[in-house]
Enzyme design. Structure first.
Site, short mmCIF file in Angstrom:
data_model
loop_
_atom_site.label_atom_id
_atom_site.label_comp_id
_atom_site.label_asym_id
_atom_site.label_seq_id
_atom_site.Cartn_x
_atom_site.Cartn_y
_atom_site.Cartn_z
CG HIS A 381 -2.08 -0.92 1.14
ND1 HIS A 381 -3.23 -0.65 0.44
CD2 HIS A 381 -2.26 -2.14 1.68
CE1 HIS A 381 -4.07 -1.65 0.55
NE2 HIS A 381 -3.51 -2.59 1.30
CE LYS A 572 -7.13 13.03 0.55
NZ LYS A 572 -7.31 11.79 -0.17
NE ARG A 573 -2.58 7.85 6.84
CZ ARG A 573 -1.40 7.80 6.22
NH1 ARG A 573 -0.33 8.33 6.81
NH2 ARG A 573 -1.27 7.24 5.04
CE LYS A 578 -2.98 10.02 3.17
NZ LYS A 578 -3.42 9.31 1.95
CB THR A 680 -10.70 4.10 -1.08
OG1 THR A 680 -10.37 4.43 0.27
CG2 THR A 680 -9.93 2.87 -1.51
CE LYS A 684 -14.45 4.90 1.04
NZ LYS A 684 -13.62 4.98 2.24
#
Length: 837
Positions: A381, A572-573, A578, A680, A684
């Site tokens: 991952h 998100k985290r 990110k 993901t 969504k």
């Protein structure tokens, strides 16, 4: 047949009330036929002794418990039937091991699987209650943190729906990772005590308890390694039933709780040493207390390794016991068992299964190793080398001496093989070795996972390509056929049907309801983008979802937002790669431009953040605080006329995401190209009609290919360009020299504009972007990002065109169903076929 529900008393209390009786009356015939009235009446009678039966005295929490117990009864019968059928048929099963299963709330999913959502709503309405209000009283199951856990939950849903004989194996965390709170914008962590009131969704299995050994010594006795002494911990199974949709089959999520062999040292207690009396109990049970203990300390790192081994030891013992009970031999293990490692956390399964096969069951080493390699598969991952898990050899020697011995043997045999493929290349062997000999000697868990598996997969086309080109290039040179791609997916049941009932109802009206089981059916709404009535209905659904999200924001943060503004969402985290920081820089850029051009026609925008930072991740916590501080300034600047609002929603989790996703207009997927394996959340959000602004990274690439370039906002450097800039010695000063507006943003942050009481609060953040330190190319992508955001504004001002693009996103999501993903795993990796009830 003895029913599962009769074997497991529920610790939580619930009301008798009239709801249970009404649900029975409304139960569909197919479900009613399988219901067990005697068991239902027994539970109902037991509960009525505890709580008054008058509906006026029954709280929403009690109604939630009543509905949960009713649904549990139906699912327990399905579980028993599935278990009986699989025991008789002895099929091949898949065992999915993960440190995280972020299941969220169970009631809504259970009612949906049982076709009882409508009847349940009617029953509550008779008592002037709404089903949505009752379901909010169920806490999220705190069994995960981020995308890894949400993916695992989606996969279990799809395994059950597709009828695959399957078990998920995880840990029964009592407190989850943490509950996030903000104090003056700073993240603080509190216990996420989701089990305090008990849960009706688990079935305790005291008969399935195993001994897990830690520490001790290894001695040679008659040529055999004998692991002895040390300490022991008991692993007790607790099962959560995972219902399939459109099928009577269910799957099982088996969670392990750590217990002391002896709950209390009675002699110490009687001697008055209360702390010593409970010391062993606390030391053992702490293993399953908290998800991902802080690993910035030696004690935290040791506890995390204990957690990982505790999970795999219990799981391997359990599946071996089940296999022997049904088959009588271990020699056909790969024919009946497929074990999948979700990332490297369960990698010690390879060594543990070897220990069981060789030490406990007497198989020869070569035979055992062949069985292992044919049984395991592994999903990677991450593309970042520093994120690949490693453990100090010294720590493993102390905690798992027998396993370290097994790892040395595996490594020795593997390197002998590798040397025959590329002789006279010690650097090649050094990179492949399971032991990193540079500096502190460490065990490489990713290398163990690859060597011990027959198949290794990435989770998006780009990610899988980069794995074999960069991170695992040496392994791919040895075994090119071992590496494949299986792009991630999400379940349409929770992430569309349940979280967005308005859109689900609109889809049902126009294309029927089968899209829940075959998401490619959504393609049929593509032509409706040119139909005015459908577009109007689609916009009305989005408006209602935004109003719901706005109400949630007001309730949880006290900030009032304009539901007609553009809702720009990054959830998100919190992590530097990110690039929430890039988003914040854009906010400040827009803010300064709005002040400089007050008469311009600025598109009103609400920028929504949510996500947790790891408790020891100082930079991520600083980013959260900067978001808050920028919001404090922007939201209270009357000169903007309310056209720019910044919100950070605390304690992000599944249930919060179920409110945010349907209300989003824009989906922020802005990681540095080449760093995000898949994502993901991007799926969504697109599935719920949000348009993606993102880099060509991870699954964004496949989303772009499916929705079309005109229906997505791609910006920034691509992966080869990032690599070229790195090779050329990227220096962000060059970017700043050509981007004075960006320099003004950094000056404002560094000068304390957003933290006047502590002007130097964000100096470390600013320093991390300057010179050659801008590791994630935040400044390099800033201009392209700002330009893309202007394109977003321009399209949003044309509601009909925006709606057309949003519909195109929903219509193209069929390939991103986790049902599609799991069918690929089942056919090409696990070789598992659906079972029959």
């Amino acid at each position: 047949m003895t029913r599962v529900a009769d074997l497991n008393p529920v610790p939580a209390s619930a009301p008798r009330s009239g709801v249970m009786a009404q649900l029975k009356a409304l139960l569909p015939r197919s479900s009613a036929a399988s219901a067990a009235p005697t068991g239902l009446h027994a539970i109902d009678a037991a509960l009525s002794q505890k709580i008054a039966s008058s509906p006026s005295q029954v709280s929403l929490h009690d109604q939630m418990q009543t509905l949960s117990l009713f649904a549990r009864e139906q699912l327990a019968n399905r579980w028993a039937a599935t278990h009986a059928a699989d025991t008789a048929a002895r099929p091949k099963r898949v065992y999915y091991l993960s440190m995280e299963f972020l299941m969220g709330r169970s009631l809504s999913n259970a009612l949906d699987a049982l076709n009882l959502t409508g009847p349940a709503a009617q029953a509550l309405q008779a008592h002037a209650h709404r089903l949505e209000d009752a379901m909010e009283h169920e806490p999220d199951a705190a069994l995960g943190n981020g995308g890894l856990g949400r993916l695992a939950a989606c996969f279990l849903d799809s395994m059950a729906t597709q009828g695959l004989p399957s078990f998920g194996y995880g840990l029964r965390y009592e407190f989850g990772m943490f509950a996030q709170h903000l104090e003056q914008g700073a993240q603080t962590e509190g216990p996420d005590a989701w089990l305090v009131g008990g849960t009706p969704w688990e079935f305790a299995r005291p008969q399935d308890t195993y001994t897990v050994r830690l520490g001790g010594t290894v001695e040679q006795v008659n040529g055999q390694s004998v692991w002895s002494n040390g300490s022991t911990v008991m692993a007790r199974a607790h099962d959560m039933v995972v219902p399939g949709h459109g099928t009577q089959r269910v799957s099982t999520l088996r969670l392990w709780k750590a217990l002391a062999p002896q709950a209390l040292d009675l002699q110490a207690f009687n001697a008055g040493d209360i702390a010593a009396a409970a010391a062993t109990k606390n030391q053992c049970e702490s293993i399953s207390w908290v998800l991902y203990p802080n690993d910035s300390t030696d004690a935290g790192r040791e506890l995390r390794l204990k957690q990982e081994y505790f999970l795999v030891s219990a799981a391997m013992q359990d599946l071996v016991k089940r296999h022997l009970g049904e088959n009588g031999t271990l020699l056909n293990l790969p024919d009946k068992v497929s074990i999948h490692l979700n990332d490297t956390h369960p990698a010690m399964s390879v060594a543990e299964l070897m220990r069981l096969l060789c030490d406990e069951h007497g198989l020869a080493w070569d035979t055992a190793w062949t069985l292992c390699q044919q049984t395991f598969s592994y999903t990677n991952h991450t593309l970042m080398p520093e994120a690949l898990e490693t453990w100090p050899v010294a720590l493993m020697q102390r905690l798992l001496p027998r396993h370290l011995e097994i790892l040395y043997r595996i490594n020795h045999d593997f390197l002998l093989f590798a040397a025959t493929q590329r002789p006279n290349d010690p650097a090649f062997l050094s990179r492949l070795s399971l032991i990193d000999e540079t500096g502190e000697r460490r065990v490489r868990m990713a290398n163990l996972s690859i060597v011990g598996s027959h198949t290794v997969n990435g989770v998006s086309a780009l990610h899988s390509e980069l794995l074999v080109q960069t991170l695992f290039a040496d392994f791919a040179a040895l075994w090119p056929q071992r590496f494949v791609n299986v792009t991630n997916g999400v379940t349409p049941r929770r992430w569309l049907a349940q979280c967005n009932p308005g859109l689900a109802a609109l889809l049902d009206q126009r294309i029927g309801s089968h899209w829940r089981l075959d998401l490619t059916e959504l393609q049929r709404i593509a032509p409706l983008a040119s139909e005015a009535a459908f577009c109007a209905d689609f916009r009305a659904v989005k408006a209602a979802n935004k109003a719901r999200l706005a109400a949630y924001i007001a309730r949880t943060t006290g900030i009032v937002v304009d539901p007609t503004s553009l809702f720009d969402v990054q959830v998100k985290r919190i992590h530097e790669y990110k690039r929430q920081l890039l988003n914040v820089l854009h906010v400040i850029t827009r803010y300064q431009a709005m002040l400089a051009q007050p008469d311009a026609d600025w598109q009103p925008r609400t920028i929504i953040f949510a996500g947790k930072a790891a408790s020891s991740y100082r930079m991520a916590k600083s980013i959260i605080r900067l978001i808050h501080d920028v919001g404090q300034v922007v939201n209270n600047d009357m000169r903007l006329g309310g056209k720019l609002t910044v919100v950070f929603i605390p304690n992000y989790g599944v249930s919060v995401a179920e409110i945010i996703m349907p209300g989003a207009d824009v989906s922020e997927q802005i990681s540095t190209a080449g760093t995000e394996a898949s994502g993901t959340g991007n799926m969504k959000l697109s599935m719920n009609g949000a348009l993606t602004i993102g880099t060509d990274d991870g699954a964004n690439i496949e989303i772009r290919q499916n929705v079309g370039d005109d229906n997505i906002f791609i910006f920034g450097l691509k992966t080869p360009e990032v690599a070229a800039w790195e090779a050329a010695g990227y220096d962000s000063h060059t970017v700043l020299h050509n981007n004075p507006s960006l320099q003004a943003v950094l000056d404002a942050i560094a000068g304390g504009v957003f933290s006047p009481e502590e002007p130097g609060r964000y100096q470390e953040l600013v320093d991390s972007l300057l010179g050659r330190k801008d590791r994630y190319f935040v400044l390099a992508d800033h201009a392209s990002y700002v330009a893309a955001q202007l394109r977003v504004d321009a399209l949003y001002r044309r509601p009909q065109d925006w709606t057309r693009c949003a519909i195109a996103n929903v219509a193209a999501m069929g390939v991103f169903s986790s049902d599609h993903t799991i069918s690929q795993y089942a056919s090409s990796i696990w070789k598992v076929a659906p079972g029959v009830v």
